[in-house]
Scaffold this active site. Structure first.
Site, mmCIF file in Angstrom:
data_model
loop_
_atom_site.group_PDB
_atom_site.id
_atom_site.type_symbol
_atom_site.label_atom_id
_atom_site.label_comp_id
_atom_site.label_asym_id
_atom_site.label_seq_id
_atom_site.Cartn_x
_atom_site.Cartn_y
_atom_site.Cartn_z
ATOM 1 N N ASP A 43 -6.160 -3.722 1.507
ATOM 2 C CA ASP A 43 -5.078 -3.319 0.612
ATOM 3 C C ASP A 43 -4.153 -4.468 0.225
ATOM 4 O OD1 ASP A 43 -4.544 -1.762 3.507
ATOM 5 O OD2 ASP A 43 -2.865 -2.999 2.839
ATOM 6 N N ASN A 47 0.812 -1.220 0.000
ATOM 7 C CA ASN A 47 0.000 0.000 0.000
ATOM 8 C C ASN A 47 0.850 1.277 0.000
ATOM 9 O OD1 ASN A 47 -2.400 1.359 -0.040
ATOM 10 N ND2 ASN A 47 -3.007 0.841 2.060
ATOM 11 N N GLU A 49 2.107 -7.006 11.436
ATOM 12 C CA GLU A 49 1.658 -6.685 10.075
ATOM 13 C C GLU A 49 2.714 -5.948 9.256
ATOM 14 O OE1 GLU A 49 -1.878 -4.375 11.269
ATOM 15 O OE2 GLU A 49 -0.997 -2.682 10.211
ATOM 16 N N GLU A 101 -3.463 -4.879 19.607
ATOM 17 C CA GLU A 101 -2.559 -5.012 18.447
ATOM 18 C C GLU A 101 -1.593 -3.834 18.338
ATOM 19 O OE1 GLU A 101 -4.915 -5.707 14.992
ATOM 20 O OE2 GLU A 101 -3.515 -4.725 13.644
ATOM 21 N N HIS A 145 -13.719 -4.820 11.162
ATOM 22 C CA HIS A 145 -13.506 -3.575 11.894
ATOM 23 C C HIS A 145 -14.801 -2.796 12.135
ATOM 24 C CE1 HIS A 145 -9.160 -3.237 10.122
ATOM 25 N NE2 HIS A 145 -9.416 -4.419 10.613
ATOM 26 N N ARG A 163 1.177 -11.790 13.464
ATOM 27 C CA ARG A 163 0.221 -11.250 12.488
ATOM 28 C C ARG A 163 0.804 -10.939 11.133
ATOM 29 N NH1 ARG A 163 -3.974 -8.771 12.313
ATOM 30 N NH2 ARG A 163 -3.349 -6.760 11.547
ATOM 31 N N HIS A 201 -1.937 0.783 16.613
ATOM 32 C CA HIS A 201 -1.201 1.232 15.432
ATOM 33 C C HIS A 201 0.139 1.884 15.759
ATOM 34 C CE1 HIS A 201 -1.437 1.951 11.017
ATOM 35 N NE2 HIS A 201 -2.159 0.867 11.135
ATOM 36 N N ARG A 232 -12.982 -5.857 15.684
ATOM 37 C CA ARG A 232 -11.971 -4.892 16.097
ATOM 38 C C ARG A 232 -12.671 -3.566 16.300
ATOM 39 N NH1 ARG A 232 -6.995 -2.073 12.751
ATOM 40 N NH2 ARG A 232 -8.664 -0.576 12.350
ATOM 41 N N ASP A 284 -6.614 -1.992 17.927
ATOM 42 C CA ASP A 284 -5.322 -1.733 17.279
ATOM 43 C C ASP A 284 -4.798 -0.358 17.714
ATOM 44 O OD1 ASP A 284 -3.191 -1.482 15.532
ATOM 45 O OD2 ASP A 284 -4.328 -2.026 13.729
ATOM 46 N N GLU A 286 -8.005 -11.770 9.967
ATOM 47 C CA GLU A 286 -8.578 -10.437 9.729
ATOM 48 C C GLU A 286 -9.218 -10.404 8.338
ATOM 49 O OE1 GLU A 286 -7.278 -5.757 10.174
ATOM 50 O OE2 GLU A 286 -5.786 -7.164 9.444
ATOM 51 N N TRP A 320 2.568 6.639 12.220
ATOM 52 C CA TRP A 320 1.197 6.517 11.749
ATOM 53 C C TRP A 320 0.670 5.138 12.072
ATOM 54 C CZ3 TRP A 320 -1.181 3.337 7.961
ATOM 55 C CH2 TRP A 320 -2.583 3.565 7.857
ATOM 56 N N HIS A 325 -2.667 -10.674 9.013
ATOM 57 C CA HIS A 325 -3.151 -9.378 8.533
ATOM 58 C C HIS A 325 -3.984 -9.604 7.268
ATOM 59 C CE1 HIS A 325 -1.840 -5.098 7.086
ATOM 60 N NE2 HIS A 325 -2.886 -5.010 7.867
ATOM 61 N N TYR A 372 -6.517 7.575 13.832
ATOM 62 C CA TYR A 372 -6.340 6.396 12.988
ATOM 63 C C TYR A 372 -7.605 5.548 12.903
ATOM 64 C CZ TYR A 372 -5.481 1.567 11.856
ATOM 65 O OH TYR A 372 -5.594 0.317 11.321
HETATM 66 O O1 EZ4 Z 1 -3.032 0.168 8.566
HETATM 67 O O2 EZ4 Z 1 -3.281 -2.264 5.971
HETATM 68 O O3 EZ4 Z 1 -4.827 -4.054 11.201
HETATM 69 N N1 EZ4 Z 1 -4.884 -3.463 10.173
HETATM 70 C C1 EZ4 Z 1 -4.224 -2.353 9.910
HETATM 71 C C2 EZ4 Z 1 -4.364 -1.829 8.498
HETATM 72 C C3 EZ4 Z 1 -3.110 -1.118 8.011
HETATM 73 C C4 EZ4 Z 1 -3.150 -1.000 6.506
HETATM 74 C C5 EZ4 Z 1 -1.901 -0.357 5.937
HETATM 75 O O4 EZ4 Z 1 -1.910 -0.401 4.544
HETATM 76 O O5 EZ4 Z 1 -3.560 -1.837 10.766
HETATM 77 O O6 EZ4 Z 1 -5.488 -1.008 8.417
HETATM 78 CO CO CO Z 2 -3.154 -3.247 12.412
#
Ligand code: EZ4
Ligand code: CO
Length: 405
Positions: free
Chosen positions: A319, A40, A265, A239, A125, A286, A215, A150, A213, A342, A405, A315, A162
């Site tokens: 994407d 991605n 991931e 996560e 999600h 993952r 992130h 999630r 998550d 997922e 991010w 994961h 996010y």
């Molecule tokens: O941010 O796949 O758990 N899933 C995630 C995703 C990732 C994207 C990045 O391209 O964290 O949403």
């Molecule tokens: Co994630």
């Protein structure tokens, strides 16, 4: 004519619903195998790596030699690891397994250990802008038969956090020539998120599996606080609590809380996770089958994790294409230590571009007896949608500091 000898390997870049990079390998007897090479926001880098360096070396090789071909590309490049390299190798690996299955007329899972289960527990999600919205989405997903969800939620005082979608659809990559800028405040997040899970449990009871998550945004101390604060709500997992390059962080968090931890991931080799696994610092690994170098290494990682009581939770974002999702499902089916899969789902255009055998029913993803990976590629249709550059967002703290991010 030997049916397993490769004639050609081609890379197709297009945008049926979103950008995807697809590898198509054809044997001299006319069998076709597909692999997903989508990374991605960095799609063309992988496409160039494949086109210039890997694809031209496949002609004349046997599709059955997945182990040798994988190592030929991994060890043979001298330059190892990294998401671009590993996604490129992963796409070829997947296409070769697809071909092996098609030639032998059997689903790929039969070549990986056979059926260990008949269906895969699947989570998706719920991304609400606020608490009310989040609860509504959990309700909808429960009605759609999901047993694991999630839960993400907009944070009061953070304008663009996010994982929050408009009208239920969450797509992080945004088309354009510059990344979109999100913002972040860890204190606001930590003060708010436990109350979301309190409400979700109050409303939906204990039986639903809940995931969350972070992130990659917390320090080990902040992560431990969140993990402890969430303990009363019995998460299935928490996560990506810290940026995952630093494997030792997880041992600290694990000592302080019994909330199960999941990570991986953004990993692309076992060397990103070997301490995490052998020290039992996580509960779920993952890795993305495509970004981690394909089925060949994912199977080894799952087997390595098994004696450490670590399960998989591959994961499965929108994407990666349905080809990579199917690759996950074949691994999920064959291993003993499967945890959860997922599944974010796809747009109608993506579904039309990649007709597939797997299906979702009663909270689980299912495979059929179809040979290979069981995903086709409607190339003529897909090529109508041209690639358009899209970036993942970047993230800044409220004072402008560049952040994870
Ligand atoms: O941010 O796949 O758990 N899933 C995630 C995703 C990732 C994207 C990045 O391209 O964290 O949403
Ligand atoms: Co994630």
């Amino acid at each position: 004519m030997k049916r397993d000898i490769i004639e050609s390997a081609e890379v197709i870049v297009c945008s049926p619903g979103r950008n995807f990079v697809t590898v198509k390998i054809t044997t001299k007897a006319g069998y076709i195998g597909y692999g997903d090479a989508t990374l991605n926001g960095r799609e063309l880098a992988v496409a160039a790596y494949l086109e210039h360096y890997l694809c031209p070396l496949l002609e004349g090789r046997s599709v059955f030699q997945t182990e040798d071909i994988w190592n030929y590309f991994y060890k043979g490049a001298y330059w190892r690891k990294g998401p671009v390299t590993m996604t490129a190798i992963g796409a070829i690996d997947m296409a070769l397994w697809d071909l092996k299955g098609k030639i032998l007329e059997t689903p790929v899972y039969n070549l990986l250990g056979g059926k260990s289960r008949s269906k895969m527990l699947t989570y998706t999600h719920a991304n609400g802008k606020n608490l009310e919205d989040t609860l509504k989405r959990v309700e909808e997903l429960k009605k759609a038969s999901f047993e694991a969800i999630r839960v993400q939620c907009g944070i009061p005082g953070i304008e663009k956090a996010y994982g929050i979608g408009e009208k239920g659809i969450y797509e992080p990559a945004i088309k354009g020539n510059k990344p979109f800028e999100e913002s972040w405040s860890t204190p606001k997040y930590l003060n708010f998120i436990p109350s979301v899970f309190e409400e979700v449990r109050k409303e939906f009871g204990e039986d639903l599996h809940l995931l969350h998550d972070s992130h990659h945004r917390l320090t080990p101390t902040e992560a431990a606080r969140l993990a402890k604060d969430l303990e009363p709500y019995h998460l299935f997992w928490l996560e990506d609590v810290t940026p995952a390059e630093h494997q030792e962080s997880f041992a600290q968090i694990k000592q302080k809380s019994v909330t199960p931890l999941a990570v991986g991931e953004v990993f692309n080799t076992i060397h990103d996770a070997h301490h995490l696994i052998s020290n039992q610092s996580i509960d779920y690994i993952r890795m993305t089958v495509s970004h981690g170098g394909g089925i060949t290494p994912m199977l080894k990682i799952a087997h390595f994790a098994e004696p450490y009581h670590i399960k998989t939770g591959c994961h499965g974002p929108s994407d990666i294409s349905p080809i990579a999702l199917a690759a996950c499902l074949h691994v999920d089916t064959a291993i003993n230590n499967f945890g959860i899969q997922e599944y974010m789902g796809y747009s109608e255009t993506t579904e039309e571009a990649f007709p597939h055998e797997y299906y979702f029913e009663n909270g689980h993803l299912h495979l059929t007896e179809a040979p290979g990976l069981g995903v086709d590629f409607n190339e003529t249709f897909a090529r109508k949608f041209e690639y358009e550059k899209a970036y993942l967002p970047i993230n800044r703290l409220e004072d402008g500091t560049m952040f994870n991010w």
